[in-house]
Write an enzyme that holds these catalytic residues in place. Structure first.
Site, short mmCIF file in Angstrom:
data_model
loop_
_atom_site.label_atom_id
_atom_site.label_comp_id
_atom_site.label_asym_id
_atom_site.label_seq_id
_atom_site.Cartn_x
_atom_site.Cartn_y
_atom_site.Cartn_z
CG ASP A 101 0.15 -4.07 2.81
OD1 ASP A 101 0.39 -3.55 1.71
OD2 ASP A 101 0.05 -3.43 3.88
N GLY A 109 4.70 6.38 10.30
CA GLY A 109 5.74 6.05 9.33
C GLY A 109 6.34 4.67 9.50
CG ASN A 110 7.06 2.29 13.20
OD1 ASN A 110 7.94 3.12 13.03
ND2 ASN A 110 6.97 1.57 14.30
CB SER A 111 3.18 1.34 7.34
OG SER A 111 2.09 1.36 8.24
CG HIS A 145 -0.33 0.25 2.52
ND1 HIS A 145 0.03 -0.76 3.38
CD2 HIS A 145 0.02 1.40 3.14
CE1 HIS A 145 0.55 -0.25 4.48
NE2 HIS A 145 0.56 1.07 4.36
#
Length: 283
Positions: free
Chosen positions: A156, A235-237, A125
Site C-alpha cells: 500500500d 487523515g493519518n493514512s 489507496h
C-alpha cells in the site's frame, strides 16, 4: 582585731562579701565574652545553612529534556507532512481561502516529503484512482499539483512528485532496527481542517496483519505491519511514523480507533519504490 567593735566586724564582713561578689561577676562576664558561642547558637547556624531561605521564582512552564526533544521532533517532522487532495490547482490562486479549497478539493489522506526536491510518499489507496488528479497542501498552506510516479503492485505504497525544491523532508530510518516498546510518533494531515494531527505511543507489535478497506480494490490484507498503541487520527493514512531520532520508520496505513491501536507499513518496504522514483526523475 580585738579592739574592733561588733558593729565594725559586721560591716567588714559585708564589705568583703560585696567586693568578692563584684569581682566574681566581672570575671564571669569576661570569660563569657571570650568563650566560643553557645552550642545552641552553633546548631541554629548549621540548620540555617541546611535549610535555604525562601526564594521567589517567576512562574514558567518547565519542560523536561525528553519532552523537549519530543516536541522538537514533532515540530520539525510536521513541516514535511502534506495533505493529499483530489482535484486540480487550475482554479486555485494565492488568495484562495481554506473554505474555498474545501469546496473545490476533496480530502483523500496524508503524505510526507522524503527529499527536498519534491518526492512525496503516501499510501496507494489514497491515490488509487488513475482517472483523478491530485494536489498536495503543505504545512504552510500552499497547494501544489502532484504527479503519481508509482503505485506499488504489492504494498500500500505510492510515490508522488511535486515540482519545486528546498521542501522540508523527513530522513528515512531503518525499520529492521525497530524494537517493541520504543516510542513512535504517528503524524498526519487532517485535510478537512488543514492542520496536522499527532499520536504518540509505543511500538506494541511487529509483523502484524490487518485488513484495510480500499475504496478502489475492496477489502485487502496488509502484512508485516508495525502496531502502535495509539489510534490513528482521521487523515493519518499515508503520513509518517517517526522514531525519537526524527527518522521515518513507517507509513501510517490503517487504524482501529475503538481499540486505540494503529498500524504502519515498515519504511523498508518502500525503499525500492523511492529508489525507482529517483531514477525516473533523473531520466
Amino acid at each position: 582585731m580585738e579592739s574592733l567593735t561588733k558593729t565594725q566586724i559586721v560591716l567588714l564582713v559585708l564589705l568583703v562579701s560585696f567586693v568578692t561578689s563584684l569581682a566574681t561577676g566581672i570575671v564571669t562576664v569576661t570569660l563569657v565574652n571570650q568563650a566560643p558561642q553557645p552550642i545552641t547558637h552553633t546548631i541554629s547556624k548549621v540548620v540555617e545553612k541546611m535549610v535555604p531561605k525562601e526564594v521567589l521564582v517567576k512562574e514558567k512552564t518547565v519542560i523536561f529534556s525528553s519532552e523537549e526533544n519530543l516536541v522538537k521532533i514533532i515540530k520539525e517532522a510536521s513541516l514535511a507532512v502534506v495533505g493529499v487532495m483530489v482535484g486540480t490547482t487550475k482554479d486555485l490562486t494565492a488568495t484562495t481561502t481554506n473554505e474555498e479549497i474545501r469546496k473545490k478539493l476533496t480530502p483523500s489522506g496524508s503524505g510526507f516529503f522524503v527529499s527536498k526536491d519534491g518526492i512525496v510518499l503516501t499510501n496507494k489507496h489514497i491515490v488509487g484512482d488513475e482517472t483523478l488528479e491530485y494536489v498536495v497542501i503543505t504545512s504552510d498552506g500552499k497547494t501544489y499539483p502532484a504527479a503519481v510516479i508509482s503505485r506499488s503492485s504489492s504494498q500500500d505504497v505510492a510515490v508522488l512528485k511535486v515540482e519545486g525544491n528546498n521542501f522540508n523532508f523527513i530522513p528515512l530510518g531503518n525499520s529492521k532496527n525497530i524494537n517493541v516498546g520504543q516510542t513512535a510518533i504517528a503524524l498526519g494531515s487532517d485535510s478537512g481542517e488543514f492542520q496536522n494531527t499527532v499520536s504518540v505511543g509505543v511500538v506494541s507489535g511487529l509483523n502484524k496483519t490487518a485488513a484495510a478497506l480500499n475504496s478502489f480494490s475492496g477489502l485487502e490484507d496488509l502484512v508485516a505491519l508495525i502496531q502502535i498503541d495509539a489510534a490513528a487520527n482521521p487523515g493519518n493514512s499515508g503520513g509518517p511514523l517517526v522514531d525519537l531520532s526524527g527518522r521515518a520508520i513507517g507509513i501510517n496505513t490503517v487504524g482501529a480507533p475503538r481499540e486505540n491501536i494503529g498500524f504502519a507499513l515498515p519504511i523498508n518496504l518502500a525503499q525500492k519504490d523511492i529508489a525507482d522514483a529517483f531514477k525516473q526523475i533523473k531520466n
